[in-house]
Design a protein around this motif. Structure first.
Motif, mmCIF file in Angstrom:
data_model
loop_
_atom_site.group_PDB
_atom_site.id
_atom_site.type_symbol
_atom_site.label_atom_id
_atom_site.label_comp_id
_atom_site.label_asym_id
_atom_site.label_seq_id
_atom_site.Cartn_x
_atom_site.Cartn_y
_atom_site.Cartn_z
ATOM 1 N N LYS A 48 -14.973 11.679 51.222
ATOM 2 C CA LYS A 48 -14.200 12.627 52.648
ATOM 3 C C LYS A 48 -13.132 11.323 52.348
ATOM 4 O O LYS A 48 -12.406 11.156 52.459
ATOM 5 C CB LYS A 48 -15.059 11.659 53.350
ATOM 6 N N ARG A 49 -12.148 13.344 53.348
ATOM 7 C CA ARG A 49 -10.747 12.767 54.303
ATOM 8 C C ARG A 49 -10.690 13.090 55.320
ATOM 9 O O ARG A 49 -11.662 14.303 55.682
ATOM 10 C CB ARG A 49 -10.194 14.212 53.193
ATOM 11 N N ASN A 94 2.449 9.442 50.457
ATOM 12 C CA ASN A 94 1.343 10.748 50.941
ATOM 13 C C ASN A 94 -0.056 10.537 51.830
ATOM 14 O O ASN A 94 -1.178 11.307 51.459
ATOM 15 C CB ASN A 94 0.806 11.372 49.338
ATOM 16 N N ARG A 95 -0.121 9.388 53.134
ATOM 17 C CA ARG A 95 -0.409 9.550 53.928
ATOM 18 C C ARG A 95 0.106 10.217 55.014
ATOM 19 O O ARG A 95 -1.352 9.547 56.092
ATOM 20 C CB ARG A 95 -0.707 7.617 53.856
ATOM 21 N N LEU A 107 -8.516 15.403 65.046
ATOM 22 C CA LEU A 107 -9.426 14.185 64.054
ATOM 23 C C LEU A 107 -10.423 15.431 63.498
ATOM 24 O O LEU A 107 -11.087 15.801 63.682
ATOM 25 C CB LEU A 107 -10.602 12.865 65.024
ATOM 26 N N VAL A 108 -10.040 15.382 62.166
ATOM 27 C CA VAL A 108 -10.351 16.328 61.260
ATOM 28 C C VAL A 108 -11.360 15.432 59.912
ATOM 29 O O VAL A 108 -10.461 14.999 59.627
ATOM 30 C CB VAL A 108 -9.626 17.494 60.296
ATOM 31 N N THR A 109 -12.381 15.490 59.669
ATOM 32 C CA THR A 109 -13.287 15.441 58.672
ATOM 33 C C THR A 109 -13.259 16.555 57.562
ATOM 34 O O THR A 109 -14.207 17.045 58.484
ATOM 35 C CB THR A 109 -14.470 14.271 59.805
ATOM 36 N N LEU A 153 -6.291 9.255 57.554
ATOM 37 C CA LEU A 153 -6.950 7.409 57.462
ATOM 38 C C LEU A 153 -8.010 7.386 56.603
ATOM 39 O O LEU A 153 -8.154 6.419 56.313
ATOM 40 C CB LEU A 153 -7.685 7.944 59.091
ATOM 41 N N VAL A 154 -8.603 8.138 55.714
ATOM 42 C CA VAL A 154 -9.724 8.332 55.042
ATOM 43 C C VAL A 154 -9.292 8.799 53.894
ATOM 44 O O VAL A 154 -8.809 9.875 53.964
ATOM 45 C CB VAL A 154 -10.648 8.544 55.104
ATOM 46 N N LYS A 155 -8.854 8.258 52.563
ATOM 47 C CA LYS A 155 -8.705 9.397 51.856
ATOM 48 C C LYS A 155 -9.669 9.242 50.911
ATOM 49 O O LYS A 155 -10.735 7.724 50.725
ATOM 50 C CB LYS A 155 -7.796 8.454 50.795
ATOM 51 N N PRO A 156 -10.557 10.194 49.815
ATOM 52 C CA PRO A 156 -11.764 10.127 49.341
ATOM 53 C C PRO A 156 -11.022 9.399 47.569
ATOM 54 O O PRO A 156 -10.037 9.119 47.520
ATOM 55 C CB PRO A 156 -11.252 11.512 48.768
ATOM 56 N N ALA A 157 -12.230 9.163 47.518
ATOM 57 C CA ALA A 157 -12.577 8.038 45.885
ATOM 58 C C ALA A 157 -11.504 9.015 45.424
ATOM 59 O O ALA A 157 -10.860 7.955 44.322
ATOM 60 C CB ALA A 157 -13.649 7.660 45.673
ATOM 61 N N GLU A 158 -12.109 10.384 45.532
ATOM 62 C CA GLU A 158 -11.596 11.159 44.515
ATOM 63 C C GLU A 158 -11.158 12.448 44.860
ATOM 64 O O GLU A 158 -12.208 13.141 45.626
ATOM 65 C CB GLU A 158 -12.249 11.496 43.296
#
Length: 102
Positions: free
Chosen positions: A88-89, A67-68, A19-21, A47-52
């Motif tokens: 964050k990603r 692309n997820r 699990l990488v942040t 799991l979490v895409k950055p806003a930009e």
């Protein structure tokens, strides 16, 4: 810029899960991941895409869903992630080092 947090969930000789942040401002330069023999596969779940920013790019994928969910060969094809400009990603990455192929 914060630091990358890499939590190992599973680590065996052939299979690993992390699990990488990736924090805002981070990017992954274009590279490949050579292995000594066999084949290397990665299945990444974003799991979490950055806003930009934070866009994954590779020369070739085996499978991609929006692309997820991305299955690719990091040993054969260069890949990178563009700079995370906002947010964050978070990635669940499952890697298989298979004994077959080269």
């Amino acid at each position: 810029m914060g630091r990358v947090i890499n939590r190992s969930l599973l680590n065996t000789r052939r299979l690993s899960a992390n699990l990488v942040t990736y924090p805002e401002g981070h990017r992954v330069m274009r590279h490949n991941d050579p292995v000594g023999g066999g084949s290397y596969y990665k299945l990444n779940f974003v799991l979490v895409k950055p806003a930009e920013g934070g866009v994954f790019e590779t020369d070739r994928v085996i499978f991609s869903l929006l692309n997820r969910v991305i299955l690719f060969r990091p040993d054969l094809y260069d890949h990178s992630v563009s700079a995370i400009q906002r947010g964050k990603r978070v990635l669940l990455s499952i890697a298989l080092h298979a004994p077959w192929g080269d």
